[in-house]
Write a protein that holds these residues in place. Structure first.
Motif, mmCIF file in Angstrom:
data_model
loop_
_atom_site.group_PDB
_atom_site.id
_atom_site.type_symbol
_atom_site.label_atom_id
_atom_site.label_comp_id
_atom_site.label_asym_id
_atom_site.label_seq_id
_atom_site.Cartn_x
_atom_site.Cartn_y
_atom_site.Cartn_z
ATOM 1 N N PHE A 104 0.865 -1.185 0.000
ATOM 2 C CA PHE A 104 0.000 0.000 0.000
ATOM 3 C C PHE A 104 0.899 1.231 0.000
ATOM 4 C CE2 PHE A 104 -3.125 2.916 2.179
ATOM 5 C CZ PHE A 104 -4.050 2.925 1.147
ATOM 6 N N LEU A 105 0.681 2.123 -0.968
ATOM 7 C CA LEU A 105 1.585 3.254 -1.185
ATOM 8 C C LEU A 105 0.874 4.594 -1.009
ATOM 9 C CD1 LEU A 105 3.187 2.117 -4.603
ATOM 10 C CD2 LEU A 105 4.068 1.675 -2.303
ATOM 11 N N ILE A 106 1.595 5.575 -0.551
ATOM 12 C CA ILE A 106 1.158 6.970 -0.698
ATOM 13 C C ILE A 106 1.431 7.339 -2.156
ATOM 14 C CG2 ILE A 106 1.622 9.360 -0.037
ATOM 15 C CD1 ILE A 106 2.387 8.352 2.738
ATOM 16 N N HIS A 107 0.373 7.698 -2.898
ATOM 17 C CA HIS A 107 0.463 7.830 -4.354
ATOM 18 C C HIS A 107 1.345 9.019 -4.780
ATOM 19 C CE1 HIS A 107 -2.138 6.859 -8.139
ATOM 20 N NE2 HIS A 107 -0.909 7.162 -8.480
ATOM 21 N N TRP A 108 1.130 10.164 -4.137
ATOM 22 C CA TRP A 108 1.938 11.356 -4.415
ATOM 23 C C TRP A 108 2.098 12.143 -3.109
ATOM 24 C CZ3 TRP A 108 4.102 13.047 -9.029
ATOM 25 C CH2 TRP A 108 3.680 12.399 -10.195
ATOM 26 N N PRO A 109 3.224 12.774 -2.916
ATOM 27 C CA PRO A 109 3.314 13.698 -1.781
ATOM 28 C C PRO A 109 2.510 14.957 -2.106
ATOM 29 C CG PRO A 109 5.329 13.805 -3.087
ATOM 30 C CD PRO A 109 4.452 12.768 -3.734
ATOM 31 N N PRO A 140 10.639 12.626 -4.032
ATOM 32 C CA PRO A 140 12.011 12.989 -4.418
ATOM 33 C C PRO A 140 12.997 12.511 -3.343
ATOM 34 C CG PRO A 140 10.787 14.930 -3.680
ATOM 35 C CD PRO A 140 9.825 13.775 -3.634
ATOM 36 N N PRO A 141 14.305 12.565 -3.636
ATOM 37 C CA PRO A 141 15.282 11.912 -2.762
ATOM 38 C C PRO A 141 15.228 12.348 -1.289
ATOM 39 C CG PRO A 141 16.309 12.524 -4.835
ATOM 40 C CD PRO A 141 14.922 13.083 -4.874
ATOM 41 N N GLY A 142 15.139 13.650 -1.030
ATOM 42 C CA GLY A 142 15.174 14.123 0.360
ATOM 43 C C GLY A 142 13.973 13.614 1.147
ATOM 44 N N LEU A 143 12.809 13.665 0.536
ATOM 45 C CA LEU A 143 11.587 13.216 1.210
ATOM 46 C C LEU A 143 11.629 11.700 1.422
ATOM 47 C CD1 LEU A 143 8.898 14.395 2.274
ATOM 48 C CD2 LEU A 143 7.888 13.855 0.040
ATOM 49 N N LEU A 144 12.172 10.985 0.435
ATOM 50 C CA LEU A 144 12.300 9.525 0.584
ATOM 51 C C LEU A 144 13.203 9.195 1.776
ATOM 52 C CD1 LEU A 144 11.869 6.601 -0.365
ATOM 53 C CD2 LEU A 144 13.795 6.927 -1.943
ATOM 54 N N ASP A 264 4.123 14.449 -14.829
ATOM 55 C CA ASP A 264 4.518 15.554 -13.952
ATOM 56 C C ASP A 264 3.328 16.485 -13.725
ATOM 57 O OD1 ASP A 264 6.011 17.155 -12.358
ATOM 58 O OD2 ASP A 264 7.380 17.860 -13.933
ATOM 59 N N PRO A 265 2.358 16.025 -12.893
ATOM 60 C CA PRO A 265 1.143 16.820 -12.707
ATOM 61 C C PRO A 265 1.325 18.050 -11.818
ATOM 62 C CG PRO A 265 1.037 14.797 -11.411
ATOM 63 C CD PRO A 265 2.323 14.747 -12.180
ATOM 64 N N GLY A 266 2.525 18.310 -11.357
ATOM 65 C CA GLY A 266 2.769 19.524 -10.580
ATOM 66 C C GLY A 266 2.685 19.328 -9.076
ATOM 67 N N PHE A 267 2.489 18.105 -8.621
ATOM 68 C CA PHE A 267 2.404 17.853 -7.171
ATOM 69 C C PHE A 267 3.776 17.948 -6.510
ATOM 70 C CE2 PHE A 267 -1.090 14.802 -8.654
ATOM 71 C CZ PHE A 267 -2.070 15.779 -8.562
ATOM 72 N N VAL A 268 4.822 17.677 -7.274
ATOM 73 C CA VAL A 268 6.185 17.738 -6.740
ATOM 74 C C VAL A 268 6.847 18.996 -7.300
ATOM 75 C CG1 VAL A 268 8.439 16.601 -6.686
ATOM 76 C CG2 VAL A 268 6.345 15.238 -6.500
ATOM 77 N N ALA A 269 7.153 19.921 -6.394
ATOM 78 C CA ALA A 269 7.695 21.203 -6.845
ATOM 79 C C ALA A 269 9.119 21.047 -7.364
ATOM 80 C CB ALA A 269 7.660 22.194 -5.678
ATOM 81 N N ASP A 270 9.895 20.178 -6.735
ATOM 82 C CA ASP A 270 11.300 20.030 -7.110
ATOM 83 C C ASP A 270 11.681 18.554 -7.046
ATOM 84 O OD1 ASP A 270 13.997 20.065 -7.477
ATOM 85 O OD2 ASP A 270 14.455 21.416 -5.810
ATOM 86 N N TRP A 271 11.855 17.958 -8.219
ATOM 87 C CA TRP A 271 12.158 16.531 -8.267
ATOM 88 C C TRP A 271 13.551 16.211 -7.729
ATOM 89 C CZ3 TRP A 271 8.729 12.816 -8.754
ATOM 90 C CH2 TRP A 271 7.520 13.084 -9.403
ATOM 91 N N ASP A 272 14.399 17.221 -7.594
ATOM 92 C CA ASP A 272 15.760 16.963 -7.107
ATOM 93 C C ASP A 272 15.906 17.255 -5.610
ATOM 94 O OD1 ASP A 272 16.747 16.206 -9.598
ATOM 95 O OD2 ASP A 272 16.844 18.304 -10.206
#
Ligand SMILES: NC(=O)c1ccc[n+]([C@@H]2O[C@H](COP(=O)([O-])OP(=O)(O)OC[C@H]3O[C@@H](n4cnc5c(N)ncnc54)[C@H](OP(=O)(O)O)[C@@H]3O)[C@@H](O)[C@H]2O)c1
Length: 273
Positions: A104-109, A140-144, A264-272
């Protein structure tokens, strides 16, 4: 050729699965039944796809023991806190007609996501047996990294294909021993129009789709979930498990541009970040 399996202390996932978005209703049920009959044992769905009933019905119609089908679902990002995530998991199980999900996953932050509260709820779902494993998607990496410090994350699901490398995320997943599930692994079919991929396919008597999937399967710790509606394409994609790419193929595929993001629906402001 059997489907290779990823194994960790937290999950045991067939490395080739069937994506189900955007199939719905009877067509979705038919496609999933067809896939299970030909040997698929990993299905990817989500609350947001509106097809959990159909996927669950297909699993039951297949007659397969529940333990033999790896089922992933996801909670949508309008639920930033644990209580709503818990209810969403229960609702998904009701729609699926299943007693548990394998993942079970969180689909998007979302910016509103209360990460500690959300992950505590996921961990409780695991403890209570509603989800045998838990994870996140599109982090993205930091949140992961933060998520990995908060809960027993078994999987990151993220866009990954021959045109989008994910070196930072893959390094984190490998260091932590978690599986990276690559979504949109065929670049939505764009791989079939690429002469470099076509040349590799011709060399092996394979197809471009098989080459794109074999490239992912050649990476330890990576799984892929191509979506295909027809039996012919499902079978073609399953055939990727039998395709061994050589060093020259891998070098040619590595040389393709690797920054083409398709989802890239815009939910993640910065992928890096
Ligand atoms: N976590 C997330 O945020 C997220 C985001 C996107 C996707 N996903 C998951 O990942 C799954 C796969 O991603 P996707 O559907 O975006 O893209 P994909 O699997 O890369 O591509 C699917 C498209 O390629 C076609 N196709 C399938 N097999 C083919 C082949 N062998 N040769 C040529 N074309 C082929 C399909 O058409 P036909 O079906 O007509 O054959 C469909 O149009 C989704 O279904 C979903 O489960 C997750």
């Amino acid at each position: 050729m059997p489907i290779p399996v990823f194994e960790s202390p937290l999950t045991r996932m067939p490395r080739l699965g069937l994506g189900t978005w955007p199939m719905r209703g009877a067509a979705c049920q038919r496609a999933v039944e067809t896939a299970l009959a030909m040997g698929y044992r990993h299905l990817d769905t989500a609350e947001m796809y509106g097809n959990e009933e159909a996927v669950g019905a297909a699993i039951r119609a297949s007659g397969l023991p529940r333990e033999q089908v790896y089922l992933t679902s996801k909670v949508w990002n309008d639920k930033p806190r644990g209580a709503a995530i818990r209810r969403a998991a229960e609702d998904s199980l009701r729609r699926l007609g299943l007693a548990w999900m394998d993942l079970f996953l969180i689909h998007w932050p979302s910016p509103q996501l209360d990460l500690p509260d959300a992950l505590a709820a996921l961990a409780r779902l695991r403890e209570d047996g509603l989800a045998r494993a838990i994870g996140v998607a599109n982090f993205p990496p930091g949140l992961l990294q933060r998520a990995l410090g908060l809960a027993p994350i078994a999987c990151l699901q993220v866009e990954h294909h021959v045109y989008l490398g994910q070196p930072r995320l893959l390094a984190i997943c490998r260091a932590q021993g978690i599986v990276m599930t690559s979504y949109t692994p065929l670049a939505k079919g764009a791989v079939t129009r690429d002469p470099a991929i076509g040349a590799i396919a011709a060399k092996h008597g394979a197809t471009a789709g098989q080459v794109a999937l074999a490239w992912l399967l050649a990476m330890p710790g990576v799984a892929a979930i191509p979506k295909a509606a027809s039996a012919a394409r499902q079978r073609e994609n399953l055939g990727a498990a039998a395709l061994a790419l050589d060093a020259a193929d891998l070098a040619a595929l590595a040389a393709l541009p690797k920054s083409r993001r398709l989802v890239d629906p815009g939910f993640v402001a910065d992928w890096d970040a």
